[in-house]
Design a protein around this motif. Structure first.
Motif, short mmCIF file in Angstrom:
data_model
loop_
_atom_site.label_atom_id
_atom_site.label_comp_id
_atom_site.label_asym_id
_atom_site.label_seq_id
_atom_site.Cartn_x
_atom_site.Cartn_y
_atom_site.Cartn_z
N LEU A 98 9.66 1.26 -2.61
CA LEU A 98 8.54 1.86 -1.89
C LEU A 98 7.82 0.80 -1.04
O LEU A 98 7.85 -0.39 -1.37
N PRO A 99 7.17 1.21 0.03
CA PRO A 99 6.44 0.25 0.87
C PRO A 99 5.15 -0.22 0.19
O PRO A 99 4.68 0.38 -0.77
N SER A 100 4.58 -1.27 0.75
CA SER A 100 3.32 -1.82 0.23
C SER A 100 2.18 -0.82 0.46
O SER A 100 2.30 0.09 1.29
N PRO A 101 1.07 -0.96 -0.24
CA PRO A 101 -0.06 -0.04 -0.04
C PRO A 101 -0.54 0.01 1.41
O PRO A 101 -0.95 1.08 1.90
N TYR A 102 -0.52 -1.11 2.10
CA TYR A 102 -0.97 -1.15 3.51
C TYR A 102 -0.05 -0.29 4.38
O TYR A 102 -0.53 0.53 5.18
N ILE A 103 1.25 -0.45 4.23
CA ILE A 103 2.20 0.34 5.01
C ILE A 103 2.15 1.80 4.58
O ILE A 103 2.22 2.72 5.41
N GLU A 104 2.00 2.05 3.30
CA GLU A 104 1.95 3.42 2.79
C GLU A 104 0.76 4.19 3.36
O GLU A 104 0.84 5.40 3.58
N GLU A 105 -0.33 3.50 3.61
CA GLU A 105 -1.50 4.15 4.20
C GLU A 105 -1.16 4.71 5.58
O GLU A 105 -1.50 5.87 5.90
N TYR A 106 -0.48 3.92 6.40
CA TYR A 106 -0.07 4.39 7.73
C TYR A 106 1.01 5.46 7.62
O TYR A 106 0.99 6.47 8.33
N ARG A 107 1.96 5.24 6.72
CA ARG A 107 3.06 6.21 6.55
C ARG A 107 2.53 7.56 6.08
O ARG A 107 2.91 8.61 6.59
N CYS A 108 1.65 7.54 5.11
CA CYS A 108 1.13 8.78 4.54
C CYS A 108 0.29 9.55 5.55
O CYS A 108 0.37 10.78 5.65
N SER A 109 -0.54 8.85 6.32
CA SER A 109 -1.37 9.51 7.34
C SER A 109 -0.50 10.17 8.41
O SER A 109 -0.75 11.31 8.81
N LEU A 110 0.52 9.44 8.85
CA LEU A 110 1.41 10.00 9.86
C LEU A 110 2.22 11.16 9.29
O LEU A 110 2.43 12.17 9.97
N ASP A 111 2.65 11.06 8.05
CA ASP A 111 3.41 12.14 7.41
C ASP A 111 2.59 13.42 7.36
O ASP A 111 3.11 14.52 7.61
N ALA A 112 1.30 13.31 7.05
CA ALA A 112 0.44 14.49 6.97
C ALA A 112 0.31 15.18 8.33
O ALA A 112 0.35 16.41 8.43
#
Length: 304
Positions: free
Chosen positions: A118-132
């Protein structure tokens, strides 16, 4: 004569390559039908298994097929971005890893994703926002569409100061073999976050495939590439901007496809046909909707 027959006989390697070609060029959603015929023609399970084991993974990833997870907790997209080792594919939305049987096109198992997958929390923040944001768009634009956002590069970046890349994958398919038609929409958007320039570069590849085979064989294979850019902002602001760009380009391309369809009777079809058909009479292009070609040709030729 015997020598000629020996020379014309295909080697096992050639048979496998030919079988792979047919499998890889199967229209959307039809590889299982093609595989059944190829297996019958080869009449050799060993050769077929070799061809299928090489062709199916490539076909599944290129067509971005979507498979339900065994525990019914979601779906997994079969893509090169989600691929791990040993036929395992990551679903970042549910943080699960599915084991895929490529030839049967089913998930045979599922497990929780490991931290290193899984990506780091910093990357996950951007990934999750874009996914939504992409999920909202796909639900509006594609009735049977699925999507996912992956970290394509830099998943271990812990904070500002380094570049990273996300990949947006959208797949929509409509398979209706009982009505002699199948189709798919596949789009991949590579989103590069450049920290030094404070920009986000977006490159998209769209592929549309369709197959109509009622009393004929008509296929569409259209491809389109585009690129755009926006500012590197906070995760939520970036997600809104990127999804808006993707929506704009895909809507624009869909409109161009529809416009080309409208011009088919007046341009493309006329250029494909000879000036006079077998009836030796001009085709009434000005009134095509009310003209039955099959009925009139049968009448002229005296075919019951």
């Amino acid at each position: 004569m015997a020598d000629e027959e020996e020379e014309s006989e295909l080697s096992d390697k050639q048979k496998v390559e030919i079988a792979k070609w047919f499998l890889l060029n199967s229209p959307p959603g039809e590889i299982q039908y093609v595989a059944k015929d190829v297996k019958s023609i080869l009449n050799d399970d060993v050769l077929f298994d070799e061809a299928a084991s090489e062709a199916f993974p490539v076909y599944n990833k290129s067509h971005l097929i979507c498979l339900p997870l065994p525990n019914r907790s979601g779906d997994v997209l079969v893509t090169s971005f989600s691929e791990l080792e040993g036929n395992a594919f990551l679903d970042p939305r549910t943080t699960q890893v599915a084991t895929v049987d490529h030839v049967k096109q089913v998930c045979t198992g599922v497990r929780p994703a490991a931290d290193e997958e899984l990506p780091s929390p910093y990357i996950e923040e951007y990934r999750c926002s874009l996914d939504a944001e992409i999920l909202k768009y796909v639900e509006e634009a594609y009735p049977k569409g699925v999507c996912s956002v992956y970290c394509a590069n830099g998943k271990d970046v812990e904070g500002p100061g380094a570049d990273f890349e996300l990949a947006v994958v959208i797949s929509a398919a409509r398979h209706s073999p009982q009505n002699f038609c199948n189709g798919s929409w596949c789009s991949i958007w590579n989103v590069e976050f450049k920290d030094e320039q404070q920009t986000v570069e977006i490159k998209g590849k769209i592929q549309v495939g369709a197959h109509y085979f009622e009393e004929g064989n008509v296929q569409l294979d259209a491809k389109h590439e585009c690129k755009d850019a926006t500012l590197f902002q906070a995760s939520d602001d970036c997600a809104v901007a990127i999804s808006g760009i993707i929506r704009h380009h895909e809507t624009e391309y869909m409109a161009s496809l529809e416009a080309s369809y409208l011009s088919l009777p007046d341009s493309t079809f006329k250029d494909l046909r000879r000036k006079l058909p077998v009836t030796r009479t001009l085709f009434p292009w000005h009134n095509t909707l009310q003209f039955s070609l099959t009925r009139e040709v049968s009448k002229e030729l005296g075919i019951k």
